[in-house]
Design an enzyme around this catalytic site. Structure first.
Site, short mmCIF file in Angstrom:
data_model
loop_
_atom_site.label_atom_id
_atom_site.label_comp_id
_atom_site.label_asym_id
_atom_site.label_seq_id
_atom_site.Cartn_x
_atom_site.Cartn_y
_atom_site.Cartn_z
N ASP A 31 0.84 -1.18 0.00
CA ASP A 31 0.00 0.00 0.00
C ASP A 31 0.89 1.25 0.00
O ASP A 31 1.87 1.33 0.74
CB ASP A 31 -0.92 0.01 1.23
CG ASP A 31 -2.06 0.99 1.08
OD1 ASP A 31 -3.22 0.54 1.03
OD2 ASP A 31 -1.80 2.21 1.00
N ILE A 32 0.54 2.22 -0.83
CA ILE A 32 1.35 3.44 -0.97
C ILE A 32 1.30 4.29 0.30
O ILE A 32 2.19 5.10 0.55
CB ILE A 32 0.86 4.23 -2.21
CG1 ILE A 32 1.97 5.13 -2.76
CG2 ILE A 32 -0.39 5.02 -1.92
CD1 ILE A 32 1.63 5.72 -4.13
N ASN A 88 -12.69 -3.04 2.61
CA ASN A 88 -13.56 -1.87 2.68
C ASN A 88 -14.59 -2.00 1.57
O ASN A 88 -14.25 -2.36 0.44
CB ASN A 88 -12.74 -0.58 2.50
CG ASN A 88 -11.79 -0.34 3.66
OD1 ASN A 88 -12.11 -0.66 4.79
ND2 ASN A 88 -10.64 0.23 3.37
N HIS A 101 -10.09 -5.61 -3.34
CA HIS A 101 -8.76 -5.92 -2.80
C HIS A 101 -8.90 -6.22 -1.31
O HIS A 101 -9.75 -5.67 -0.63
CB HIS A 101 -7.78 -4.77 -3.04
CG HIS A 101 -8.29 -3.45 -2.57
ND1 HIS A 101 -9.15 -2.68 -3.32
CD2 HIS A 101 -8.08 -2.76 -1.42
CE1 HIS A 101 -9.45 -1.58 -2.66
NE2 HIS A 101 -8.82 -1.60 -1.49
N HIS A 103 -6.92 -5.99 2.23
CA HIS A 103 -5.79 -5.40 2.96
C HIS A 103 -5.23 -6.44 3.92
O HIS A 103 -5.99 -7.06 4.67
CB HIS A 103 -6.25 -4.21 3.80
CG HIS A 103 -6.74 -3.03 3.03
ND1 HIS A 103 -5.99 -1.89 2.84
CD2 HIS A 103 -7.91 -2.80 2.37
CE1 HIS A 103 -6.68 -1.00 2.13
NE2 HIS A 103 -7.86 -1.52 1.84
P1 5GP Z 1 -9.51 1.13 -0.04
O1 5GP Z 1 -9.72 2.31 0.86
O2 5GP Z 1 -10.13 1.35 -1.41
O3 5GP Z 1 -9.91 -0.19 0.57
O4 5GP Z 1 -7.96 1.01 -0.21
C1 5GP Z 1 -7.24 1.53 -1.28
C2 5GP Z 1 -5.81 1.56 -0.86
O5 5GP Z 1 -5.01 1.77 -2.01
C3 5GP Z 1 -5.48 2.71 0.11
O6 5GP Z 1 -5.01 2.18 1.34
C4 5GP Z 1 -4.42 3.52 -0.63
O7 5GP Z 1 -3.39 3.97 0.22
C5 5GP Z 1 -3.91 2.56 -1.69
N1 5GP Z 1 -3.46 3.18 -2.91
C6 5GP Z 1 -4.09 4.19 -3.58
N2 5GP Z 1 -3.41 4.50 -4.70
C7 5GP Z 1 -2.34 3.66 -4.74
C8 5GP Z 1 -1.26 3.50 -5.67
O8 5GP Z 1 -1.14 4.18 -6.68
N3 5GP Z 1 -0.34 2.54 -5.38
C9 5GP Z 1 -0.43 1.76 -4.26
N4 5GP Z 1 0.53 0.87 -4.08
N5 5GP Z 1 -1.44 1.88 -3.37
C10 5GP Z 1 -2.38 2.82 -3.61
#
Ligand code: 5GP
Ligand code: ZN
Length: 115
Positions: A31-32, A88, A101, A103
């Site tokens: 995660d970034i 999420n 996805h 986590h």
């Molecule tokens: P969500 O909130 O949709 O479950 O999680 C999305 C996750 O993707 C977030 O924790 C966010 O930090 C991560 N994320 C968003 N953009 C990027 C990216 O360009 N590269 C990576 N490696 N992670 C990302």
């Protein structure tokens, strides 16, 4: 796939990301914006928007995510210390990337390597 899906672009290598794991069905990358010392995203290559959109036939993809989580947790050395697995779901559930996805989050109590 929706043309604007970031994770589809990452999977297709149209956006840079280093894969910790890849096979025909999944990719795994960091995660970034990590919320813990270990924060990986386990991503099916198939574009499914969220848990709300899984269909009959997707069970093996979803089930395989947990086998992959177990493997990645062990590789990261956090299988014994423990970790969280999180989906999420939609905006109210904190989802910001609408490509399913899992986590994998942990590493807070990781045993120092010299012990
Ligand atoms: P969500 O909130 O949709 O479950 O999680 C999305 C996750 O993707 C977030 O924790 C966010 O930090 C991560 N994320 C968003 N953009 C990027 C990216 O360009 N590269 C990576 N490696 N992670 C990302
Ligand atoms: Zn996608």
């Amino acid at each position: 796939m929706p043309a604007d899906c970031l994770f589809c672009k990452i999977i297709n290598r149209e956006e840079p990301s280093e894969f910790l794991y890849e096979d025909d069905t999944y990719v795994v990358f960091k995660d970034i914006n990590p919320h813990a010392p270990v924060h990986l995203l386990l991503v099916p290559k198939k574009h499914i928007r969220s848990i709300n959109d899984i269909q009959t036939g997707d069970e093996s993809i979803l089930g395989g995510l947990f086998t992959l989580a177990k493997k990645m947790a062990k590789e990261q050395g956090i299988n014994e210390s423990g970790y969280k697995l999180l989906f999420n779901v939609e905006k109210g559930g904190g989802q910001v990337i609408f490509h399913i996805h899992l986590h994998l989050i942990g590493g807070w109590h990781k045993r120092p390597s010299h012990l």
